[in-house]
Scaffold this motif. Structure first.
Motif, mmCIF file in Angstrom:
data_model
loop_
_atom_site.group_PDB
_atom_site.id
_atom_site.type_symbol
_atom_site.label_atom_id
_atom_site.label_comp_id
_atom_site.label_asym_id
_atom_site.label_seq_id
_atom_site.Cartn_x
_atom_site.Cartn_y
_atom_site.Cartn_z
ATOM 1 N N LEU A 102 -3.661 2.110 4.894
ATOM 2 C CA LEU A 102 -2.219 2.121 5.144
ATOM 3 C C LEU A 102 -1.929 2.486 6.598
ATOM 4 C CD1 LEU A 102 0.707 1.951 4.192
ATOM 5 C CD2 LEU A 102 0.516 4.331 3.400
ATOM 6 N N LEU B 257 0.822 -1.209 0.000
ATOM 7 C CA LEU B 257 0.000 0.000 0.000
ATOM 8 C C LEU B 257 0.855 1.257 0.000
ATOM 9 C CD1 LEU B 257 -2.815 -1.062 2.480
ATOM 10 C CD2 LEU B 257 -3.098 -0.538 0.050
ATOM 11 N N TYR C 170 -7.506 -4.403 -1.954
ATOM 12 C CA TYR C 170 -7.947 -3.061 -1.563
ATOM 13 C C TYR C 170 -8.104 -2.180 -2.798
ATOM 14 C CZ TYR C 170 -6.923 -3.711 3.425
ATOM 15 O OH TYR C 170 -6.918 -4.104 4.719
ATOM 16 N N HIS D 171 -7.492 4.215 0.714
ATOM 17 C CA HIS D 171 -6.195 3.530 0.625
ATOM 18 C C HIS D 171 -5.256 4.042 1.720
ATOM 19 C CE1 HIS D 171 -8.081 3.863 -3.339
ATOM 20 N NE2 HIS D 171 -7.516 2.695 -3.650
ATOM 21 N N GLY E 293 -3.396 -5.763 -0.393
ATOM 22 C CA GLY E 293 -2.912 -4.745 -1.310
ATOM 23 C C GLY E 293 -3.724 -4.706 -2.576
#
Length: 316
Positions: free
Chosen positions: A171, A33, A212, A167, A209
């Motif tokens: 993270l 990410l 998402y 995102h 990753g």
């Protein structure tokens, strides 16, 4: 959602303990990410304030422990049962909203809660032997319900983080998970994982990753009604994987409970009422709570800026 359905297999095949799995999932997920957000330029004008960052971090506490409890449930029940029980999560969101934010529970929602509870009783498939034995199966069900509760807590907290790309919220949450889970992680066991490292890397890169990026980009392209239905590809895929890889299957009683949970979740998300074919379809910006899977922190779609008993034995 198909990727989500394979999470259980990756967890079991890694051979690592649940907390070790979540720890390394956070490590590999943060790497993916971080690079993805940097390449897309998401760090510029990120939109975080001190309050939003604190809320994202608080949601992250619940989301990483939600994963750990769900993965514990896999080994004590089965991937199939744990996944279906975990999908009672939208109802925890409704109840927590009423408890903390005084959201009104309408008769319609109360009715769907009763339907979901009936489905949960059937799916649990608790027998006399479970009550008289070592109760490992009951503990597994408890872990799955606790994971759903933690998901609900993460959802109601993270929903307040607006104006920030999901995102970036994700993270923050996986980065927080690294120091948070370190005290519960047995790093010494990692030296003996062998091929298990490939499965752990897959959980981080694929399920934390790539998935998402796929899901968050889909939120602004699909109406909620379609996303809510597609979300149930996840438990269906998990059931198929559990049967194909480990030979676990649901009983007839459990099979009767699954559609009740599915119908109740869809009814809650889509505003179905008795005597109607369905409520008005919300827009894509109002993503339903069922969207966030164990692989996805509960970052709301609205945060995207416009730019678009069975197997009682441990599985494996």
């Amino acid at each position: 959602m198909l990727l989500s359905g394979t999470i259980g297999v990756f967890v079991v095949e890694s051979g690592a303990s649940p907390f070790n799995v979540v720890f390394y999932r956070c490590v590999f997920g943060a790497l993916f990410l971080g690079v993805y957000c940097a390449l897309r330029g998401f760090f510029r004008n990120h939109g975080f304030t001190a309050r939003k960052l604190a809320l994202a971090a608080a949601g992250g506490v619940f989301i990483v422990f939600n994963w750990a409890f769900l993965f514990e449930a896999y080994g004590r029940t089965s991937i199939s049962v744990a996944t279906v029980v975990y999908h009672t999560q939208p109802f925890f969101v409704v109840l927590l909203g009423a408890l903390f934010f005084k959201d009104r529970i309408t008769r319609q929602k109360a009715g769907w809660l009763l339907v979901a509870f009936l489905g949960l009783v059937l799916v649990a498939g608790v027998s006399a032997s479970d009550l008289s034995g070592d109760s490992a199966y009951l503990v597994g069900l408890g872990y799955a319900l606790l994971a759903a509760l933690f998901y609900g807590l993460s959802t109601i907290i993270t929903k307040r983080v607006t104006g920030v790309r999901p995102h970036l919220v994700a993270l923050v949450q996986v980065l927080l998970g690294i120091p948070l889970l370190l005290p519960f992680t047995r790093l010494g066991q990692s030296a003996h994982l062998g091929t298990g490292w490939a499965w752990l890397a897959g959980l981080g890169f694929l399920h934390t990753g790539v998935m998402y990026a796929l899901m968050y980009s889909s939120y602004q392209k699909l109406p909620t009604s379609k996303i809510a239905v597609l979300a149930f590809v996840y438990p269906a895929a998990a059931l198929i994987c559990d049967w194909a890889v480990y030979g676990h299957h649901v009983t007839w009683t459990q099979a009767l409970g699954i559609p009740l949970i599915v119908a109740a979740s869809l009814g809650t998300n889509l505003g179905w009422r008795p005597g109607r074919r369905g409520g008005p379809a919300p827009t894509a910006a109002a993503a339903p709570t069922a969207l966030a899977t164990p692989a996805a922190p509960a970052a709301p779609a609205a945060a995207v800026r416009p730019e678009a008993k069975a197997g009682r034995c441990a599985a494996g």
